[in-house]
Design a protein around this motif. Structure first.
Motif, PDB file in Angstrom:
ATOM      1  N   VAL A 319       9.997 -56.517  72.077  1.00  0.00           N
ATOM      2  CA  VAL A 319      11.344 -56.353  71.536  1.00  0.00           C
ATOM      3  C   VAL A 319      12.317 -55.924  72.626  1.00  0.00           C
ATOM      4  N   PHE A 320      11.952 -54.904  73.405  1.00  0.00           N
ATOM      5  CA  PHE A 320      12.882 -54.351  74.403  1.00  0.00           C
ATOM      6  C   PHE A 320      13.127 -55.335  75.545  1.00  0.00           C
ATOM      7  N   PHE A 321      12.058 -55.766  76.208  1.00  0.00           N
ATOM      8  CA  PHE A 321      12.242 -56.652  77.356  1.00  0.00           C
ATOM      9  C   PHE A 321      12.655 -58.055  76.918  1.00  0.00           C
ATOM     10  N   GLY A 322      12.175 -58.476  75.746  1.00  0.00           N
ATOM     11  CA  GLY A 322      12.603 -59.767  75.218  1.00  0.00           C
ATOM     12  C   GLY A 322      14.086 -59.790  74.918  1.00  0.00           C
ATOM     13  N   THR A 323      14.609 -58.664  74.407  1.00  0.00           N
ATOM     14  CA  THR A 323      16.044 -58.570  74.130  1.00  0.00           C
ATOM     15  C   THR A 323      16.847 -58.655  75.417  1.00  0.00           C
ATOM     16  N   ILE A 324      16.413 -57.943  76.436  1.00  0.00           N
ATOM     17  CA  ILE A 324      17.137 -57.963  77.715  1.00  0.00           C
ATOM     18  C   ILE A 324      17.145 -59.372  78.312  1.00  0.00           C
ATOM     19  N   ILE A 325      15.959 -59.962  78.438  1.00  0.00           N
ATOM     20  CA  ILE A 325      15.849 -61.288  79.058  1.00  0.00           C
ATOM     21  C   ILE A 325      16.543 -62.341  78.196  1.00  0.00           C
ATOM     22  N   GLY A 326      16.288 -62.288  76.886  1.00  0.00           N
ATOM     23  CA  GLY A 326      16.891 -63.268  75.983  1.00  0.00           C
ATOM     24  C   GLY A 326      18.400 -63.180  75.948  1.00  0.00           C
ATOM     25  N   SER A 327      18.936 -61.955  76.000  1.00  0.00           N
ATOM     26  CA  SER A 327      20.391 -61.777  75.963  1.00  0.00           C
ATOM     27  C   SER A 327      21.040 -62.337  77.223  1.00  0.00           C
ATOM     28  N   VAL A 328      20.394 -62.111  78.352  1.00  0.00           N
ATOM     29  CA  VAL A 328      20.942 -62.622  79.619  1.00  0.00           C
ATOM     30  C   VAL A 328      20.933 -64.152  79.615  1.00  0.00           C
ATOM     31  N   ILE A 329      19.817 -64.732  79.188  1.00  0.00           N
ATOM     32  CA  ILE A 329      19.727 -66.201  79.144  1.00  0.00           C
ATOM     33  C   ILE A 329      20.766 -66.772  78.186  1.00  0.00           C
ATOM     34  N   LEU A 330      20.853 -66.179  76.995  1.00  0.00           N
ATOM     35  CA  LEU A 330      21.812 -66.661  76.002  1.00  0.00           C
ATOM     36  C   LEU A 330      23.244 -66.517  76.501  1.00  0.00           C
ATOM     37  N   MET A 331      23.527 -65.427  77.194  1.00  0.00           N
ATOM     38  CA  MET A 331      24.871 -65.214  77.716  1.00  0.00           C
ATOM     39  C   MET A 331      25.252 -66.313  78.704  1.00  0.00           C
ATOM     40  N   PHE A 332      24.334 -66.654  79.608  1.00  0.00           N
ATOM     41  CA  PHE A 332      24.649 -67.691  80.592  1.00  0.00           C
ATOM     42  C   PHE A 332      24.803 -69.057  79.939  1.00  0.00           C
ATOM     43  N   ILE A 333      24.049 -69.309  78.865  1.00  0.00           N
ATOM     44  CA  ILE A 333      24.226 -70.560  78.127  1.00  0.00           C
ATOM     45  C   ILE A 333      25.602 -70.587  77.475  1.00  0.00           C
ATOM     46  N   ILE A 334      25.979 -69.477  76.837  1.00  0.00           N
ATOM     47  CA  ILE A 334      27.277 -69.398  76.163  1.00  0.00           C
ATOM     48  C   ILE A 334      28.423 -69.555  77.153  1.00  0.00           C
ATOM     49  N   GLU A 335      28.253 -69.052  78.359  1.00  0.00           N
ATOM     50  CA  GLU A 335      29.310 -69.155  79.361  1.00  0.00           C
ATOM     51  C   GLU A 335      29.593 -70.599  79.760  1.00  0.00           C
ATOM     52  N   LYS A 336      28.704 -71.522  79.385  1.00  0.00           N
ATOM     53  CA  LYS A 336      28.922 -72.943  79.677  1.00  0.00           C
ATOM     54  C   LYS A 336      29.609 -73.657  78.515  1.00  0.00           C
ATOM     55  N   THR A 337      29.972 -72.906  77.477  1.00  0.00           N
ATOM     56  CA  THR A 337      30.553 -73.501  76.268  1.00  0.00           C
ATOM     57  C   THR A 337      31.990 -73.022  76.073  1.00  0.00           C
ATOM     58  N   PRO A 338      32.723 -73.603  75.111  1.00  0.00           N
ATOM     59  CA  PRO A 338      34.083 -73.118  74.819  1.00  0.00           C
ATOM     60  C   PRO A 338      34.109 -71.683  74.317  1.00  0.00           C
TER      61      PRO A 338
END
Length: 359
Positions: A319-338
């Motif tokens: 939960v803890f490390f998955g949240t950190i890694i997943g949030s970072v990955i998701l953030m970079f994906i979102i930064e490529k969108t409107p």
């Protein structure tokens, strides 16, 4: 406490501290150590670590107040509007996303999407005013609370009654305590959770604002002593209230919390180069996006843990490390969108587009 001159350079210790505070928030929302570390029948390991992480949000608030001071003091309502507009757009968009996305995948698989969502929507409608101050998911309360605090400070500045700001902020804070964690003693009721709205945020943002306005500083030793005293008071209050029915790990803020947060701010001001490394400066600018995203990721990590049947330390690690890694990955994906946070911060901001980063 002594006065010093303002410095224009970035306070790198603030960026470092905001990253650490974000990790603390993730640990709270991950509900670490809930299944073990019991003393008697209560999860005291969770109780202690949960409350030890409660420095995080006060620190976000005082840092925001400190950083916004020059512009807010010079042009109160213009700055408040420019500062708040992109934040509230982010809050609105992510509230809609959180309202749309299912949280319990098991319910979706068994009963369907609408059954899972209508249950959550019905839960929010049990307290519609509170949900309005909170948003589509519980952690989003931070954004409107910060915005309300900024506009309240703007009012005091615009009406040239800055000296009354802290006294009124203390009144709001005490009322929030009386109707919040101290409700088990006072039996006071409010239509919203007092963590939401201005009850918590106003005082903390005002402390940062006033520290910058008066150019207050403390030595490292005195700042740490103040922070330690605030933390000790917070824990003493939590323990006392626990004996009267307020569960130990459910305290968002107590009397000592404001002292704790102020002490940490003065420590960071006394050590402005703490964390002076490019990695912390880079990570600092992603604190707000990851804060907004992380609880959704935590929810899905919890679903994964349930599907895998993992428990105790392994579950917490996922939960803890998955949240950190997943949030970072998701953030970079979102930064490529409107829906990029960088794009949202620029909306209706013009020359003041950098201000939102101070949140």
């Amino acid at each position: 406490m002594q006065q010093v001159t303002n410095k224009s350079e970035k306070i790198t210790s603030f960026e470092f501290a905001r990253v650490i505070a974000l990790l603390a928030v993730i640990s709270i929302h991950g509900q670490l150590f809930m299944d073990y570390g019991y003393i008697g029948e209560e999860p005291w390991l969770n109780f202690i670590t949960n409350q030890a992480a409660r420095f995080a949000v006060p620190l976000f608030f005082v840092i925001a107040g400190y950083l916004i001071y020059p512009k807010l003091n010079a042009s109160p309502y213009t700055t408040a509007k420019n500062y708040s507009t992109p934040l509230m757009i982010i809050w609105f968009i992510w509230s809609l996303i959180c309202l749309a996305l299912p949280f319990n995948l098991g319910v979706v698989a068994e009963h369907g999407y609408l059954a899972e969502r209508t249950g959550y929507w019905g839960y929010l409608m049990q307290a519609p005013l509170n949900s309005l101050f909170e948003g589509g998911l519980v952690h989003l309360w931070f954004i409107p609370s910060l915005v309300i605090a900024v506009f309240m400070i703007a009012w005091f500045v615009d009406n040239k009654c800055r000296s009354l700001m802290l006294p009124f902020a203390v009144i709001f804070y005490i009322y929030g305590l009386a109707a919040g964690s101290y409700n088990v003693l006072t039996e006071m009721e409010t239509p919203i959770f007092t963590r939401n709205g201005p009850f918590f945020s106003f005082l903390m943002v005002a402390i940062g604002f006033e520290a910058r306005r008066h150019q207050w500083r403390m030595s490292v030793g005195k700042a740490l002593l103040l922070a330690a005293a605030g933390m000790a008071i917070h824990f003493a209050e939590a323990y006392y209230l626990h004996g009267h029915g307020q569960v130990f790990n459910l305290n968002d803020f107590l009397l000592g919390t404001s002292i704790w947060g102020a002490g940490l701010m003065f420590f960071l001001l006394a050590k402005p180069n703490l964390g002076k490394h490019p990695i912390w400066l880079s990570l600092g600018k992603w604190v707000l996006p990851i804060y907004v995203i992380h609880l959704l990721v935590t929810i899905y990590m919890t679903n994964i843990v349930a599907i895998l049947g993992v428990e105790t330390v392994a579950a917490d690690a996922i939960v803890f490390f998955g949240t950190i890694i997943g949030s970072v990955i998701l953030m970079f994906i979102i930064e490529k969108t409107p829906l990029s946070f960088a794009n949202l911060r620029r909306i209706k901001f013009g020359k003041n587009k950098a201000a939102c980063r101070e949140a």
